[in-house]
Enzyme design. Structure first.
Site, PDB file in Angstrom:
ATOM      1  N   TYR A 127      45.212  38.304  30.923  1.00 20.26           N
ATOM      2  CA  TYR A 127      45.290  38.203  29.459  1.00 20.26           C
ATOM      3  C   TYR A 127      46.631  37.601  29.019  1.00 20.26           C
ATOM      4  CZ  TYR A 127      41.360  41.589  29.568  1.00 20.26           C
ATOM      5  OH  TYR A 127      40.180  42.244  29.821  1.00 20.26           O
ATOM      6  N   HIS A 172      39.389  43.032  39.013  1.00 16.93           N
ATOM      7  CA  HIS A 172      38.832  42.536  37.747  1.00 16.93           C
ATOM      8  C   HIS A 172      37.404  42.001  37.887  1.00 16.93           C
ATOM      9  CE1 HIS A 172      40.402  40.813  33.680  1.00 16.93           C
ATOM     10  NE2 HIS A 172      39.123  41.049  33.605  1.00 16.93           N
TER      11      HIS A 172
END
Ligand code: NAD
Length: 278
Positions: free
Chosen positions: A50, A108
């Site tokens: 991010y 992830h």
């Protein structure tokens, strides 16, 4: 206002509702996380990819809130599964977050074409033993990925963070997770604004009946299901709205009507398919 906690399979607890910062621009993250913490959020979900862990860290440092009152999750990105990369990656994340340990560290995506997610999870077990993360889990793992991880490492992830919202309920993964003591974290809990969830009668009618907003109604549905959620917004009013969901519960009929929104053929998925994202 007290945010309920759930107990994970390693005995640690997690606030059931938090604030997710996917697509919060790095330059805005310190402000939005600071606002969220002021309003009462204590659980922040970020990820290395991010690009905004430093903003989360700055907000944590400024907040003055004791570390043990906060719950911080970050994630290992796909290009760092091999060798000792997971150790280097978590060190970089901790540095940016300005903390010594995260509460939860996730693989992830499984990226199955590279066939290295079992190795990545085995490394997370070591990172937990080293005290760099308290709990470990996975994200976007389907049943076949979960089965391999558990069989080959002997450790059951504490959570699986998967796309889950009324039109994509992932019943197969959820059933397997429940059976094996894995908590479900629902990403995109509001459908990421990709379809008219809030206009659907099952949601709109329940919202009107309770005097709550459609967003609050969908969040109440998740809480009823036992999902952990961290809706994203950069607007103070919506941050408040998304936290103000603990003063009502949906009826069984309202839950059933929202359950029925899933077309059950996978067409409600908004994000990438875990087997195709490599
Ligand atoms: P979301 O379902 O939380 O949707 C966010 C969008 O919903 C906002 O941009 C806004 O447009 C709208 N919204 C939010 N609150 C609202 C309100 N009260 N009223 C009306 N509209 C509102 O989607 P998300 O951000 O993708 O998911 C939440 C979190 O899940 C992310 O921030 C991130 O932490 C995590 N996530 C993880 C993965 C993964 O692969 N593990 C992928 C995506 C997201």
């Amino acid at each position: 206002m007290t945010i309920p906690t759930l107990t994970l399979n390693d005995g640690f607890t997690i606030p059931q509702l938090g604030y997710g910062v996917f697509k919060v621009p790095p330059a805005d993250t310190e402000r939005t996380v600071s606002e969220a913490l002021e309003i009462g959020y204590r659980h922040i979900d970020t990820a290395a990819i991010y690009g905004n862990e430093a903003g989360v860290g700055a907000a944590i440092a400024k907040s003055g809130i004791a570390r043990d009152e906060l719950y911080i999750t970050t994630k290992l990105w796909n290009d760092r599964h091999d060798g000792d990369e997971p150790g280097k990656a978590i060190a970089e994340s901790l540095e940016k977050l300005g903390i010594d340990q995260v509460d939860l560290y996730l693989v992830h995506w499984p990226t199955p074409a590279h066939d290295n997610y079992v190795h990545a999870f085995a490394k997370l077990i070591e990172l937990r033993e080293q005290g760099l993360t308290r709990s470990i889990g996975v994200s976007n793992f389907l049943v076949e990925h979960l089965e391999r991880v558990v069989a080959e490492t002997g450790v059951t992830p504490a959570v699986d963070q998967i796309e889950l919202h009324p039109t994509y309920q992932q019943r197969e993964v959820v059933a397997w997770a429940v059976e094996h003591g894995i908590r479900i974290e629902a990403w995109g809990p509001l459908g990421q604004g990709k379809y008219d969830l809030f206009g659907m009668p099952a949601v709109a009618d329940a919202a009107a009946a309770h005097g709550k907003t459609p967003a609050q109604t969908v969040l109440a549905w998740h809480l009823h299901k036992g999902n952990i959620v961290f809706p994203k917004s950069v607007h103070t009013e919506r941050l408040r709205e998304n936290l103000d969901v603990f003063d009502f519960t949906l009826t069984d009929a309202e839950v059933a009507a929202i359950d029925a929104l899933d077309p059950l053929d996978g067409s409600g998925r908004g994000g990438s398919h875990p087997n195709e994202f490599n």
